[in-house]
Design a protein around this motif. Structure first.
Motif, short mmCIF file in Angstrom:
data_model
loop_
_atom_site.label_atom_id
_atom_site.label_comp_id
_atom_site.label_asym_id
_atom_site.label_seq_id
_atom_site.Cartn_x
_atom_site.Cartn_y
_atom_site.Cartn_z
N TYR A 224 0.82 -1.22 0.00
CA TYR A 224 0.00 0.00 0.00
C TYR A 224 0.85 1.27 0.00
N ARG A 225 1.78 1.36 0.94
CA ARG A 225 2.56 2.60 1.08
C ARG A 225 3.47 2.88 -0.11
N PRO A 226 4.24 1.89 -0.59
CA PRO A 226 5.11 2.18 -1.75
C PRO A 226 4.35 2.62 -2.99
N LEU A 227 3.12 2.14 -3.15
CA LEU A 227 2.36 2.45 -4.36
C LEU A 227 1.31 3.54 -4.12
N GLY A 228 1.23 4.06 -2.91
CA GLY A 228 0.29 5.13 -2.62
C GLY A 228 -1.16 4.70 -2.64
N LEU A 229 -1.44 3.49 -2.15
CA LEU A 229 -2.81 2.97 -2.15
C LEU A 229 -3.49 3.42 -0.84
N ARG A 230 -4.31 4.44 -0.92
CA ARG A 230 -4.91 5.02 0.27
C ARG A 230 -6.32 4.51 0.54
N SER A 231 -6.89 3.76 -0.38
CA SER A 231 -8.26 3.29 -0.21
C SER A 231 -8.35 1.77 -0.33
N THR A 232 -7.29 1.09 0.09
CA THR A 232 -7.20 -0.36 -0.01
C THR A 232 -7.02 -0.96 1.37
N SER A 233 -7.75 -2.04 1.66
CA SER A 233 -7.69 -2.66 2.98
C SER A 233 -8.06 -4.13 2.89
N LEU A 234 -7.72 -4.86 3.94
CA LEU A 234 -8.10 -6.27 4.04
C LEU A 234 -8.90 -6.44 5.33
N PRO A 235 -10.22 -6.31 5.26
CA PRO A 235 -11.05 -6.39 6.46
C PRO A 235 -11.32 -7.83 6.88
N GLN A 236 -11.92 -7.98 8.03
CA GLN A 236 -12.36 -9.30 8.50
C GLN A 236 -13.88 -9.45 8.43
#
Length: 393
Positions: A224-236
């Motif tokens: 996420y951080r290296p590619l600037g992904l600010r709206s990506t997540s892995l929820p449960q």
């Protein structure tokens, strides 16, 4: 996977569990439309093709395609983000990315290979000795390429029964392989290709084992951080962050049923549980396919191809690398991944240098089991978008 609509009705699932489970010609054939020489005509044709997907029997209520060349972005959309509302899908709308999440677990694992935390020839027996002894000779390379022979947990009858009873059930994501722990390998590791959701669960567990860190944290730090992904997540859980494009079961003659928040992501985890947006997925595939996250040496290893298609199959002729697929179309080659999940179908692809990319998202599940004719039409449309992507400026 099967999810109940009522006690008597069951609804097919997808990449979460690896399986789920026509169409008539409309206006003009997509293959012809993409060959229109003028830019305006080509753009209009691509929009029409997306629109025709949304109006086809069993088609998605909404569709969006993001085509990016260098810094220039073109967004094509059809239908709506939610039935009953006029709002079109936006590139910043959240969605379930399905099995394209397997590329993200590949990005984590290959980065750890670069950092000498893992080796492609490391075995399950070495890194995860608690897993069944029958699986111990399977390597990280084979897991990433779906040549491991691991039995697919998402096809296990007990797992399917539990999901059917309570689609929002919270699973211990790190124990999903327990459902098939008593089963032998389906074939000798490395001898053939078979797509399995178990592979990427094992990949994530290996990453955790060698770093002593949660997979979610590794995603954040290494992807996420290296590619600037600010709206990506892995929820449960099953909730979707707003705004989001609603995903539907579209099975005529029944009315479309909203599946957006029907299923818990804990039962898919590293094999398909990520939530993202078309904008973030575009940034991801440009960096991932273009080798931004890993060294040239590891990138070269990633591109050792075997015969094998993503699920669902992508445009053109498919071959499988390490957590990435090669799509050879009539207009050229792109690298990427596909995915399907109840309510959603995805394609992310980019040129080998990552400078041109394509993201296609539909708000219904399309695969070879539940909608084979619609899938073939979708693959044609995707190939036409690839041709538009690869055309000379």
């Amino acid at each position: 996977m099967l999810v109940p609509r009522s006690p008597q009705r069951r609804l097919p699932l997808v990449a979460l569990l690896a399986a789920a489970a026509c169409i008539t010609g409309l206006v003009q054939a997509p293959a012809q439309a993409a060959d229109t020489p003028a830019d305006d005509n080509r753009s209009g044709s691509l929009r029409r093709q997306l629109q025709e997907l949304t109006t086809a029997p069993g088609g998605p209520p909404g569709a969006i395609a993001v085509l990016k060349r260098g810094s220039r972005t073109e967004v094509y959309r059809a239908g709506v983000a939610k039935i009953g509302a006029d709002r079109p899908i936006k590139a910043t709308d959240h969605m379930r990315i399905a099995s394209t999440a397997k590329a993200y677990s590949g990005a984590v694992a290959l980065t750890l290979v670069d950092r000498r935390k893992l080796r492609l020839n490391d075995t399950i027996g070495k890194v995860l000795p608690r897993l069944p002894r029958a699986w111990h000779r399977v390597t990280l390379r084979q897991l990433l390429q779906h040549t491991s022979g691991l039995p697919d947990f998402s096809m296990d009858p007990e797992f399917l029964e539990l999901v059917t009873e309570d689609p929002r059930r919270h699973f211990d994501s790190r124990r999903l392989l327990d459902f098939v722990a008593g089963e032998p390998l389906a074939f000798r590791p490395g001898s053939r290709y078979t797509y399995s959701n178990s592979d990427n669960i094992a990949v994530a567990l290996m990453a955790e084992a060698v770093t002593d860190r949660p997979y979610e944290d590794l995603l954040a730090e290494l992807v996420y951080r290296p590619l600037g992904l600010r709206s990506t997540s892995l929820p449960q859980g099953y909730r979707m962050p707003k705004p989001y494009m609603h995903g539907y079961d579209v099975t005529p003659p029944n009315p479309p049923e909203d599946l957006s928040e029907v299923l818990s992501a804990s039962g898919v985890w590293a094999s398909g549980g990520i939530i993202s947006t078309p904008k973030d997925m575009t940034a991801f595939i440009r960096g991932y396919a273009g080798g931004k996250l890993i060294s040239d040496r590891t990138h070269h290893q990633q591109r050792n191809w075997v015969n094998g298609a993503s699920e669902p199959a992508g445009p053109g002729t498919n071959k499988a690398g390490l957590a990435i697929f090669r799509y050879a179309t009539r207009c050229g080659v792109v690298y990427g991944h596909t995915g399907n999940f109840p309510g959603y179908t995805q394609l992310i692809a980019a040129t080998p240098d990552g400078k041109r990319s394509l993201t296609v998202s539909l708000t219904t599940q399309v695969n070879k089991k539940n909608k084979p004719k619609l899938l073939e039409r979708l693959r044609t449309v995707e190939e036409n978008f690839v041709c538009a992507l690869l055309r000379k400026p």
